[in-house]
Design an enzyme around this catalytic site. Structure first.
Site, PDB file in Angstrom:
ATOM      1  N   GLU A 198     -33.052  49.845  -0.146  1.00 49.46           N
ATOM      2  CA  GLU A 198     -32.729  49.491  -1.537  1.00 49.46           C
ATOM      3  C   GLU A 198     -33.829  48.617  -2.118  1.00 49.46           C
ATOM      4  O   GLU A 198     -34.493  47.882  -1.386  1.00 49.46           O
ATOM      5  CB  GLU A 198     -31.449  48.667  -1.573  1.00 49.46           C
ATOM      6  CG  GLU A 198     -30.222  49.360  -1.034  1.00 49.46           C
ATOM      7  CD  GLU A 198     -29.017  48.453  -1.153  1.00 49.46           C
ATOM      8  OE1 GLU A 198     -28.451  48.381  -2.254  1.00 49.46           O
ATOM      9  OE2 GLU A 198     -28.658  47.792  -0.152  1.00 49.46           O
ATOM     10  N   ASP A 206     -15.648  54.756   2.603  1.00 53.36           N
ATOM     11  CA  ASP A 206     -17.067  54.491   2.800  1.00 53.36           C
ATOM     12  C   ASP A 206     -17.737  55.332   1.741  1.00 53.36           C
ATOM     13  O   ASP A 206     -17.785  56.566   1.854  1.00 53.36           O
ATOM     14  CB  ASP A 206     -17.491  54.938   4.207  1.00 53.36           C
ATOM     15  CG  ASP A 206     -18.966  54.699   4.440  1.00 53.36           C
ATOM     16  OD1 ASP A 206     -19.747  54.857   3.486  1.00 53.36           O
ATOM     17  OD2 ASP A 206     -19.342  54.377   5.576  1.00 53.36           O
ATOM     18  N   HIS A 207     -18.224  54.697   0.673  1.00 55.51           N
ATOM     19  CA  HIS A 207     -18.609  55.510  -0.477  1.00 55.51           C
ATOM     20  C   HIS A 207     -19.767  56.460  -0.179  1.00 55.51           C
ATOM     21  O   HIS A 207     -19.973  57.430  -0.875  1.00 55.51           O
ATOM     22  CB  HIS A 207     -18.868  54.640  -1.721  1.00 55.51           C
ATOM     23  CG  HIS A 207     -20.195  53.940  -1.707  1.00 55.51           C
ATOM     24  ND1 HIS A 207     -20.410  52.782  -1.014  1.00 55.51           N
ATOM     25  CD2 HIS A 207     -21.369  54.233  -2.316  1.00 55.51           C
ATOM     26  CE1 HIS A 207     -21.665  52.405  -1.201  1.00 55.51           C
ATOM     27  NE2 HIS A 207     -22.266  53.262  -1.983  1.00 55.51           N
ATOM     28  N   LYS A 244     -20.890  60.869  -1.394  1.00 58.34           N
ATOM     29  CA  LYS A 244     -22.131  61.340  -2.035  1.00 58.34           C
ATOM     30  C   LYS A 244     -22.319  62.819  -1.687  1.00 58.34           C
ATOM     31  O   LYS A 244     -22.218  63.188  -0.519  1.00 58.34           O
ATOM     32  CB  LYS A 244     -23.331  60.523  -1.544  1.00 58.34           C
ATOM     33  CG  LYS A 244     -23.295  59.054  -2.000  1.00 58.34           C
ATOM     34  CD  LYS A 244     -24.529  58.314  -1.514  1.00 58.34           C
ATOM     35  CE  LYS A 244     -24.408  56.816  -1.689  1.00 58.34           C
ATOM     36  NZ  LYS A 244     -24.751  56.300  -3.003  1.00 58.34           N
ATOM     37  N   HIS A 283     -21.966  52.739   6.522  1.00 58.68           N
ATOM     38  CA  HIS A 283     -22.662  53.870   5.887  1.00 58.68           C
ATOM     39  C   HIS A 283     -23.599  54.575   6.871  1.00 58.68           C
ATOM     40  O   HIS A 283     -23.575  55.793   7.018  1.00 58.68           O
ATOM     41  CB  HIS A 283     -23.493  53.403   4.686  1.00 58.68           C
ATOM     42  CG  HIS A 283     -22.712  52.605   3.685  1.00 58.68           C
ATOM     43  ND1 HIS A 283     -21.422  52.897   3.356  1.00 58.68           N
ATOM     44  CD2 HIS A 283     -23.039  51.523   2.933  1.00 58.68           C
ATOM     45  CE1 HIS A 283     -20.996  52.039   2.425  1.00 58.68           C
ATOM     46  NE2 HIS A 283     -21.963  51.191   2.174  1.00 58.68           N
TER      47      HIS A 283
HETATM   48  C1  BG6 Z   1     -22.486  48.659  -0.423  1.00 57.81           C
HETATM   49  C2  BG6 Z   1     -23.109  47.392   0.065  1.00 57.81           C
HETATM   50  O1  BG6 Z   1     -21.542  49.132   0.481  1.00 57.81           O
HETATM   51  O2  BG6 Z   1     -23.505  49.641  -0.592  1.00 57.81           O
HETATM   52  C3  BG6 Z   1     -24.175  46.911  -0.899  1.00 57.81           C
HETATM   53  O3  BG6 Z   1     -22.108  46.409   0.211  1.00 57.81           O
HETATM   54  C4  BG6 Z   1     -25.186  47.992  -1.147  1.00 57.81           C
HETATM   55  O4  BG6 Z   1     -24.816  45.749  -0.401  1.00 57.81           O
HETATM   56  C5  BG6 Z   1     -24.498  49.290  -1.534  1.00 57.81           C
HETATM   57  O5  BG6 Z   1     -26.044  47.564  -2.182  1.00 57.81           O
HETATM   58  C6  BG6 Z   1     -25.500  50.420  -1.591  1.00 57.81           C
HETATM   59  O6  BG6 Z   1     -24.893  51.533  -2.140  1.00 57.81           O
HETATM   60  P1  BG6 Z   1     -25.748  52.684  -2.790  1.00 57.81           P
HETATM   61  O7  BG6 Z   1     -24.749  53.726  -3.133  1.00 57.81           O
HETATM   62  O8  BG6 Z   1     -26.447  52.102  -3.966  1.00 57.81           O
HETATM   63  O9  BG6 Z   1     -26.733  53.107  -1.735  1.00 57.81           O
END
Ligand code: BG6
Length: 525
Positions: A251, A212-213, A217, A275
């Site tokens: 976003e 989960d990226h 962060k 997330h």
């Molecule tokens: C991804 C989603 O996991 O996270 C995308 O699939 C989204 O739809 C993105 O745009 C948002 O990531 P960040 O790091 O730009 O907040």
């Protein structure tokens, strides 16, 4: 030094650029050699994030001395063609600039490519041969990291194929094998369980890294430091002092050519289930008994287990959904969601979701956690805001002065830092009170630009540190928490006509009404 042992102005060492806050930090070279295999090697994620991340890990000397990279995907190309693709991806997207010799030529030698479809067992046999060659020639010692950056529909197939050709962790005989699984892990509770059944037949839980990226962060990792490396916050981190918590992941981007995927996902699955739920868990969990991966993940699991189930007939009251129509982003016209490529012109998929969660435990009883995420909103802004209770008794302040709630904001992006709002006296003869804020910013504080999340996460998976990856029990709990909403939203068209918010706005009115009904309002994006 002068003869007298004194340092004269001229002799003084030149000031270094090193920030004292970073002094004494060890470098982080990974010790185990290994080969990393990227499934979905020609996809967008690999190009924009994963390959540049690998190169930057090399630039910052984090990769082990002996490493290999294998790209695996459908399109036909030679090793050299793939190396040229990797170079292009790095040149375009790497945060440290273009790939340069001598680093690049050494890096390129370690890159190879297998072309094949995921259901073709012969391609997996070729992968096995290449892995063995890497062990021989690059000294990768039988250690393998399989990274599934493919559409989720093929996760199970890939894992089964690895096992079929004897690349399962138990078959290799030496070294370790781990699998990194991109999100979404399943599309609902049932499909997540089916996927887990397949994955767990091949890899034990300790070898599965569900990525989960957001957890990679820096400001997200700092949530734990803020809470558990300070004494001043923890005593007030509970229902006796906190009025409510707001978690926002907003976003300005739309679906960016991913209409096909997004149609079957929507904001709830795409952002909230993973997330946002991870942020909620980190901010609300109990202090773990140690900093080990499992202690932390135990606490996350416990707090997610304490989420109050949302009864089906309460879903409409505690949620809001929206879809963007055409509008303006940074002054430029953009199309509505229904006009995006790959999207049904009558789509009811939500591009905005807001939910109120309650946590039924001693610490949080009665404190609402409002979470929201949306695309094409007025500003990119991810943050967690802790709003403290109103003063029990008002001593100062003239009539008309606004004495605000204290608020602590953990800023995740684009600003990275922490800000505290408190009330202060306005200079002058009268006791006027105003709300002011005190800010900490990572960039200026530590004098660094934070590395992209994928660098940290890939390195952690290579190191075998699962702290920032989601354990199966928590994934399951997160699906359970949103299941009633998914059911209700799938079976009932939106009450408000879609699209119900303009691109570039703060989101749908129904989200505002949800909070107004509780005497609160969303923070401005
Ligand atoms: C991804 C989603 O996991 O996270 C995308 O699939 C989204 O739809 C993105 O745009 C948002 O990531 P960040 O790091 O730009 O907040």
């Amino acid at each position: 030094m002068s003869d007298h042992g004194l340092t004269t102005t001229l002799e003084r060492p030149a000031p270094t650029k090193a920030n004292p806050l970073r002094a004494g930090l060890a470098t982080d070279r990974i010790t185990d050699p290994c080969t990393i295999v990227f499934f979905g090697a020609s996809g967008d994620l690999a190009k924009r994030m994963l390959l540049p991340a690998m190169y930057n890990l090399r630039v910052s000397d984090v990769l082990p001395t002996n490493f290999g990279i294998i790209g695996f995907s459908r399109s036909e190309r030679s090793n050299d063609d793939y190396r040229a693709d990797v170079k292009r991806a790095i040149d375009e997207f790497s945060r440290t600039g273009e790939a340069r010799d001598p680093l690049w030529s050494d890096f390129a030698k370690r890159v190879s490519y297998i072309s094949g479809s995921f259901d073709d067992v012969e391609a997996f046999k070729r992968l096995k041969t290449q892995l063995e060659e890497n062990d021989e020639q690059l000294g990768t010692a039988g250690n393998r990291l399989y990274y599934l950056s493919t559409p989720p529909t093929v996760f199970a197939t890939i894992v089964q194929q690895l096992q079929a050709v004897g690349l399962g962790p138990k078959d290799v005989g030496r070294g370790w094998s781990r699998v990194v699984v991109e999100k979404p892990f399943g599309t609902d509770l049932e499909s997540a369980r089916e996927l887990q059944a397949v994955v767990s037949r091949v890899f034990d839980e300790g070898s599965v890294y569900r990525i989960d990226h957001y957890l990679g962060k820096e400001p997200v990792q700092d949530i734990m430091a803020l809470r558990f490396a300070n004494v001043i916050f923890e005593p007030i981190w509970n229902r006796r002092y906190i009025d409510s918590v707001q978690i926002t992941a907003a976003e300005t981007l739309g679906v960016e050519g991913r209409g096909g995927y997004y149609e079957s996902a929507g904001a709830l699955r795409d952002m909230i289930q993973n997330h946002v739920m991870n942020l909620l868990a980190l901010v609300s969990m109990e202090p773990p008994v140690s900093a080990s991966a499992d202690s932390i993940r135990d606490e996350k699991f416990k707090v997610l287990s304490a989420l109050r189930p949302i009864p089906p007939d309460a879903v409409d009251k505690v949620t809001a959904r929206g879809q963007y129509g055409p509008g303006l982003i940074a002054g430029q016209p953009v199309v509505g969601y229904r006009e995006e490529p790959g999207v049904d012109p009558n789509s009811n998929t939500e591009t905005y979701a807001a939910v109120k969660f309650l946590i039924d435990n001693w610490r949080w009883a009665g404190v609402p956690f409002y979470v929201r995420s949306g695309k094409r909103l007025s500003r990119k802004n991810s943050e967690i805001a802790i709003r403290f209770l109103q003063l029990p008794h008002r001593l100062f302040g003239e009539t008309g002065d606004q004495i605000d709630h204290n608020t602590l904001v953990m800023k995740i992006q684009p600003e990275e830092g922490v800000s505290i709002r408190f009330n202060a006296k306005v200079p002058g003869p009268k006791m006027h009170i105003r709300s002011v804020s005190m800010d900490f910013n990572y960039g200026s504080g530590f004098g660094v630009t934070t590395a992209p999340a994928y660098e940290r996460l890939i390195a952690d998976a290579m190191r075998g540190d699962a702290t920032l990856f989601t354990r199966w029990d928590a994934v399951q709990r997160a699906w359970q928490a949103i299941s009633p909403i998914l059911d209700r939203w799938t079976s009932n068209p939106p009450i408000e006509e879609f699209p119900n918010y303009l691109a570039g706005s703060q989101g749908p009115l129904s989200a505002d009404s949800m909070l107004v009904a509780e005497g609160r309002s969303w923070r401005k994006l």
